[in-house]
Design an enzyme around this catalytic site. Structure first.
Site, PDB file in Angstrom:
ATOM      1  N   SER A  61      36.495  44.467  46.856  1.00  0.00           N
ATOM      2  CA  SER A  61      35.965  44.015  45.560  1.00  0.00           C
ATOM      3  C   SER A  61      35.123  45.056  44.840  1.00  0.00           C
ATOM      4  CB  SER A  61      35.139  42.745  45.738  1.00  0.00           C
ATOM      5  OG  SER A  61      36.004  41.662  45.939  1.00  0.00           O
ATOM      6  N   LYS A 111      36.501  46.170  41.645  1.00  0.00           N
ATOM      7  CA  LYS A 111      36.594  45.285  40.468  1.00  0.00           C
ATOM      8  C   LYS A 111      35.866  45.817  39.222  1.00  0.00           C
ATOM      9  CE  LYS A 111      37.428  41.155  43.254  1.00  0.00           C
ATOM     10  NZ  LYS A 111      36.798  39.979  43.912  1.00  0.00           N
ATOM     11  N   TYR A 156      46.793  44.193  42.429  1.00  0.00           N
ATOM     12  CA  TYR A 156      45.415  43.906  42.846  1.00  0.00           C
ATOM     13  C   TYR A 156      45.210  44.225  44.335  1.00  0.00           C
ATOM     14  CZ  TYR A 156      41.523  40.960  44.379  1.00  0.00           C
ATOM     15  OH  TYR A 156      40.380  40.501  44.988  1.00  0.00           O
ATOM     16  N   TYR A 172      28.472  37.624  43.679  1.00  0.00           N
ATOM     17  CA  TYR A 172      29.010  36.264  43.827  1.00  0.00           C
ATOM     18  C   TYR A 172      27.905  35.235  43.638  1.00  0.00           C
ATOM     19  CZ  TYR A 172      32.363  39.332  46.062  1.00  0.00           C
ATOM     20  OH  TYR A 172      33.201  40.369  46.338  1.00  0.00           O
ATOM     21  N   VAL A 177      34.403  42.891  50.633  1.00  0.00           N
ATOM     22  CA  VAL A 177      34.501  42.337  51.991  1.00  0.00           C
ATOM     23  C   VAL A 177      34.703  43.384  53.093  1.00  0.00           C
ATOM     24  CG1 VAL A 177      35.246  39.997  51.451  1.00  0.00           C
ATOM     25  CG2 VAL A 177      36.947  41.813  51.645  1.00  0.00           C
TER      26      VAL A 177
HETATM   27  N1  GLN Z   1      40.939  41.973  48.562  1.00  0.00           N
HETATM   28  C1  GLN Z   1      39.919  40.986  48.789  1.00  0.00           C
HETATM   29  C2  GLN Z   1      40.382  39.590  48.414  1.00  0.00           C
HETATM   30  O1  GLN Z   1      40.943  39.417  47.382  1.00  0.00           O
HETATM   31  C3  GLN Z   1      38.694  41.352  48.039  1.00  0.00           C
HETATM   32  C4  GLN Z   1      37.607  40.302  48.120  1.00  0.00           C
HETATM   33  C5  GLN Z   1      36.250  40.864  48.226  1.00  0.00           C
HETATM   34  O2  GLN Z   1      36.025  42.039  48.516  1.00  0.00           O
HETATM   35  N2  GLN Z   1      35.266  40.031  48.088  1.00  0.00           N
HETATM   36  O3  GLN Z   1      40.210  38.652  49.137  1.00  0.00           O
END
Ligand code: GLN
Length: 458
Positions: free
Chosen positions: A67, A70, A192, A244, A262
């Site tokens: 993420s 993003k 993605y 988040y 993550v």
């Molecule tokens: N690729 C991960 C997902 O879509 C990214 C989520 C994250 O880093 N919070 O679940």
């Protein structure tokens, strides 16, 4: 040579040493390949706006962005399409929910923001390109420009997420059904997943963060990656949505725009000061890295980086000012001498001085101004025009404010060549400011000639 590491490196090393003992949380396992992460892996990095780089621990160990990609892809979409168009597809409100929540606006189906999965997939779907390969190349090239080196994809992590990413596909289909996804759901999610599997180190992430903090210019390579406005837009959304459902608490305690992932990556930006990054795989219940959260909180406290702290007082803007009794004069003019970078705040000081601090002919000396932003230029120009219209004789010295042909002010050369300063020997244009022009210098025209040769100019 000094003994031991510099102060910043030592601070990072200290935080790294102490937080290495913080062994809580679990690495993400819902993407099977991520469960293989070294839970003790822990790197910290910091990059200044001058491109100075600092690090501690495993800052050179690669991991996938997840993420953390993003905000950067959001930046690329904003740079291509602008906020109005991007805003039609993805909002800018914190969702208050988990990163993989089905958080779509009633009625429009628009995801809340670009920092959660739904919004990120919608954002990725906006990146233009004739083929999927071309679109991904655009993303990879963009991420690489932020990092200042060519990044690559961890194929195993990509395959692992592609094999298990049904929830994200479901989100994409829901959005497509609601009319809020700009392309085919499978194409969007595959793009993605690839973007999430781009590999970088904490040291890279700090450069990427610093680029956002530096108004879109990579402070290491000097390359402009996105416009300043885009950087500000991305940082704004990071500040409210980057962590988040822990975003509010984060802004309260750490006070920096940030983004976690993550895989254990985390970036935080101190605008116009630093980009910081951490990598440590174990996550808390919100999906934010445990050590990273603690480390950046400490960094922010230790270095006084909270966004809401007032900025460090800059050097004084007006360094010779008639109202304070430092009546430097040049011929018929009372001199208002100004230094440094002029923005709204600094320009207000200048215009206050011009309007209320002087009577009679006034010379605005901008010879030591290093930067005049648009707002400051407009404010100062308007003030000069106003004074001239009121019958005051006004003059300007310094190159930063050229006089258009119809300008109502006179131009004078650099300070020091005026008739009243003849005899101030050996002095360059800078000398009047080299030591500041305190009250003790009042009326001592030329007395400052001893203070400076060209080498005191900065
Ligand atoms: N690729 C991960 C997902 O879509 C990214 C989520 C994250 O880093 N919070 O679940």
């Amino acid at each position: 040579m000094a003994a031991g590491p510099d102060v910043v490196t030592e601070a990072l090393a200290d935080i790294h040493r102490r937080l290495g003992a913080l062994d809580e949380g679990e690495p993400a396992a819902y993407i099977p390949e991520l469960a293989r992460a070294r839970r003790e892996g822990f790197g910290l990095a910091l990059v200044s706006m001058d491109g100075h780089r600092y690090q501690a621990g495993d800052a050179a160990e690669p991991f996938t962005l997840q993420s953390v990609s993003k905000p950067f892809v959001y930046a690329l979409a904003l740079a291509e399409l602008g906020l109005d168009e991007v805003g039609r597809w993805v909002g800018a409100e914190p969702s208050g929910e988990a990163f993989n929540a089905i958080s779509l606006e009633q009625g429009t189906g628009r995801p809340s923001n670009a920092m959660i999965n739904a919004g990120a997939i919608a954002t990725t779907a906006l990146v233009p390109g004739a083929t999927p390969a071309e679109r991904f190349e655009r993303i990879l090239a963009g991420l690489s420009a932020f990092a200042g080196r060519r990044l690559d994809v961890d194929a195993a992590v990509h395959a692992s997420e592609a094999a298990t990413g049904d929830r994200n596909r479901a989100l994409a289909y829901l959005m497509r059904g609601a009319g809020s996804l700009a392309c085919d759901p499978l194409a969007a999610t595959d793009l993605y997943f690839r973007q999430c599997a781009v590999r970088a180190t904490a040291a890279d992430l700090a450069v990427m963060a610093a680029t956002l903090g530096n108004g879109g210019v990579n402070p290491v390579t000097g390359e402009r990656v996105v416009g300043e406005r885009v950087a500000v837009q991305v940082l704004s959304v990071m500040a409210t949505c980057g962590m988040y459902d822990a975003s509010g608490e984060w802004l309260l305690r750490v006070g920096l725009p940030a983004k976690s992932g993550v895989s254990g990556g985390l970036i935080a930006v101190s605008p116009a000061r630093f980009g910081a990054a951490c990598w440590s795989p174990p996550l808390d219940r919100s999906g934010n890295p445990v050590r990273g959260t603690a480390a950046l909180r400490e960094l922010s406290e230790r270095f006084g980086l909270h966004l809401m702290l007032s900025p460090a007082p800059a050097a004084p803007t007006v360094v010779a000012w008639p109202s304070a009794g430092t009546a430097r004069r040049r011929g018929a003019f009372a001199v208002v001498a100004v230094q440094g970078a002029l923005d709204f705040t600094a320009a207000e000081r200048v215009l206050f001085e011009l309007e209320r601090g002087t009577a009679g002919p006034v010379l605005l000396d901008l010879g030591r101004v290093t930067r005049l932003d648009t707002v400051a230029r407009v404010m100062i120009t308007a003030t000069l025009v106003r004074l001239a219209a009121g019958g005051r004789r006004v003059a300007v010295a310094g190159e930063v404010l050229p006089a258009p042909p119809d300008a109502p002010w006179e131009r004078l050369g650099p300070d020091g060549d005026g008739p009243d300063r003849a005899g101030a020997e050996g002095a360059g244009p800078d000398r009047a400011w080299a030591e500041g022009a305190g009250p003790d210098r009042a009326g001592a025209d030329g007395a400052d000639a001893d203070s400076a040769g060209p080498d005191t100019a900065r």
